[in-house]
Motif scaffolding. Structure first.
Motif, short mmCIF file in Angstrom:
data_model
loop_
_atom_site.label_atom_id
_atom_site.label_comp_id
_atom_site.label_asym_id
_atom_site.label_seq_id
_atom_site.Cartn_x
_atom_site.Cartn_y
_atom_site.Cartn_z
N TYR A 239 10.08 46.41 -18.78
CA TYR A 239 9.95 45.32 -17.80
C TYR A 239 11.11 45.28 -16.81
O TYR A 239 11.02 44.63 -15.77
N LEU A 240 12.21 45.99 -17.11
CA LEU A 240 13.34 46.09 -16.19
C LEU A 240 13.35 47.42 -15.44
O LEU A 240 14.30 47.72 -14.72
N LYS A 241 12.28 48.18 -15.62
CA LYS A 241 12.17 49.48 -14.94
C LYS A 241 10.92 49.58 -14.08
O LYS A 241 10.92 50.28 -13.07
N ARG A 242 9.86 48.92 -14.51
CA ARG A 242 8.59 48.94 -13.79
C ARG A 242 8.19 47.51 -13.45
O ARG A 242 7.93 46.70 -14.35
N ALA A 243 8.10 47.20 -12.17
CA ALA A 243 7.82 45.83 -11.73
C ALA A 243 6.47 45.33 -12.24
O ALA A 243 6.29 44.12 -12.44
N GLU A 244 5.51 46.23 -12.48
CA GLU A 244 4.20 45.79 -12.93
C GLU A 244 4.20 45.19 -14.33
O GLU A 244 3.23 44.54 -14.74
N PHE A 245 5.29 45.38 -15.06
CA PHE A 245 5.41 44.77 -16.39
C PHE A 245 6.27 43.50 -16.38
O PHE A 245 6.45 42.86 -17.40
N ASN A 246 6.81 43.16 -15.22
CA ASN A 246 7.62 41.95 -15.07
C ASN A 246 6.71 40.80 -14.60
O ASN A 246 6.89 40.23 -13.53
#
Length: 413
Positions: A239-246
């Motif tokens: 979630y801190l690397k791929r915005a789609e998981f934030n």
């Protein structure tokens, strides 16, 4: 005050008699003594090794392994020794994944290149990161919290007289080197750490994110990336690397308020190559749970001043004694505290001590040696049993982020 806290914590967790743990038999695969697992002595291709793990969390978040023999998927070699320490945070899923996949990836890339190299190790890290990302993607609809689970990753590879150290996060590898003129054994740190408490790491983050003045935040007197996590590099923490998981359904307390265009954390390891010398005596690989209690030299002194047998267990015990002393309690009382509750007093701690035999280290990587495969152990929950205190990934109520401060404890009463 301490006694009242102890009584409250004990009330929170009363295991049944079937959940008490005792010694196992032979030391061949390690022994269990309460929350401590250890293998006092074993042989690898380049000498002896010693391992120990003490569990503090409900579910052990530290994973570790020693692999010795062929470092390739082909039996023709090269041969050597692989050491891995994976210090998880937010849950055990990432560290367990690394324990299952990193070494096979390394063997595959070694086979393709027919040799050990920095490039092989870097590719193995990258493949492990990508594999865990695929797992998160698959599990996201049912288990979104897995996007907030990550792990530090420290690896050592000894092959043909060369030592490779690769690291993500704040575990540490320290060499004990003999000074012949004085007979002293001095410590030499071999790994670069990625923790926001280090000024150079903060400078690196600012240079990578010049448009984000909040990339590192001082929170409760501790520097954290985005005010959340201390380490700047890891496997996982998707979630801190791929915005789609934030985003939802990830719990709001874990999500960043603002979206981001580039990854906040990195999975690029720092890799150090060292040509082993006859005066190199041993290497201590340990998660940060050890280093918060000892300096590099203090740890080296403990190893050097005692027999090899039980070296790792001795270091872990010394760390626990320090943890007890800091809380003004006896070591014997600390040992009585169960997992989950124990996390208030110290972290999971993993130590692997690799001793170096000059004659064995200097031989060619084409020489076949003993095949060894050992994984650090921990306390296993019974099937269908619930951990007495909630873990971050199970209930999403707490998330330990290597903060060094106390945890909120939810108990099932």
């Amino acid at each position: 005050m301490l006694s009242e806290l102890m009584n409250f914590l004990k009330a929170c967790w009363r295991p049944s008699s079937s959940e008490r743990y005792v010694h196992t038999g032979s030391d061949a695969a390690g022994r269990q003594d309460g929350l401590l697992w250890y293998k006092d002595i074993g042989q690898h291709m380049n000498g002896d090794f010693s391992m120990a793990v003490v569990q503090a969390n409900n579910l052990l978040e530290d994973q570790s392994q020693v692999e010795s023999g062929s470092l390739s998927s082909q039996e023709s070699g090269p041969y050597g020794t692989f050491v891995g320490i994976y210090d998880g945070h937010g849950g055990p899923e990432t560290s367990r994944y690394i324990n299952d996949h990193l070494f096979p990836h390394l063997k595959r890339f070694t086979s393709e290149q027919q040799s050990m190299s920095v490039d092989v190790i870097r590719k193995a890290f990258q493949a492990t990161e990508e594999g865990f990302l695929s797992l998160v993607t698959k599990q996201w609809p049912m288990k979104p919290q897995i996007a907030a689970v990550g792990s530090c990753c420290l690896v050592g590879v000894i092959c043909g007289g060369t030592l490779y150290i690769a690291n993500l996060g704040d575990s540490r590898a320290v060499l004990g080197r003999l000074v012949k003129a004085t007979g002293e054994v001095l410590s030499v740190q071999l790994s670069a750490e990625h923790n926001a408490s280090i000024e150079s790491v903060r400078q690196e983050l600012h240079s990578l994110h010049p448009d984000d003045p909040q990339i590192v935040v001082l929170k409760h007197n501790v520097w954290r990336v985005k005010g959340i996590i201390q380490v700047s590099r890891s496997i996982g923490d998707v979630y801190l690397k791929r915005a789609e998981f934030n985003r939802e359904p990830l719990y709001a307390k874990f999500r960043l308020r603002d979206t981001f265009r580039r990854p906040i954390l990195s999975a690029e390891p720092s890799i150090h190559v060292h040509q082993l010398q006859p005066h190199d005596q041993f290497i201590i690989f340990a998660s940060d749970g050890l280093w918060e209690h000892f300096s590099n030299q203090e740890a080296v002194d403990i190893i050097q001043n005692h027999p090899r047998n039980g070296s790792a267990r001795r270091l872990v015990k010394a760390a626990l004694q320090e943890a007890a002393k800091k809380r003004e309690m006896r070591y014997s009382d600390l040992k009585k505290i169960d997992r989950g509750v124990r996390r208030h007093f110290h972290d999971d701690i993993t130590v692997i001590v690799v001793f170096l035999d000059t004659n064995l280290v200097s031989r060619a990587s084409s020489v076949r040696g003993p095949t060894v495969s050992v994984r650090g152990g921990g306390v296993n929950l019974r099937a269908n049993s619930l951990a007495p205190c909630a873990t971050p990934t199970e209930l999403g109520a707490i998330q330990e982020r290597k903060e060094g401060s106390g945890l909120i404890l939810l108990c099932t009463l």
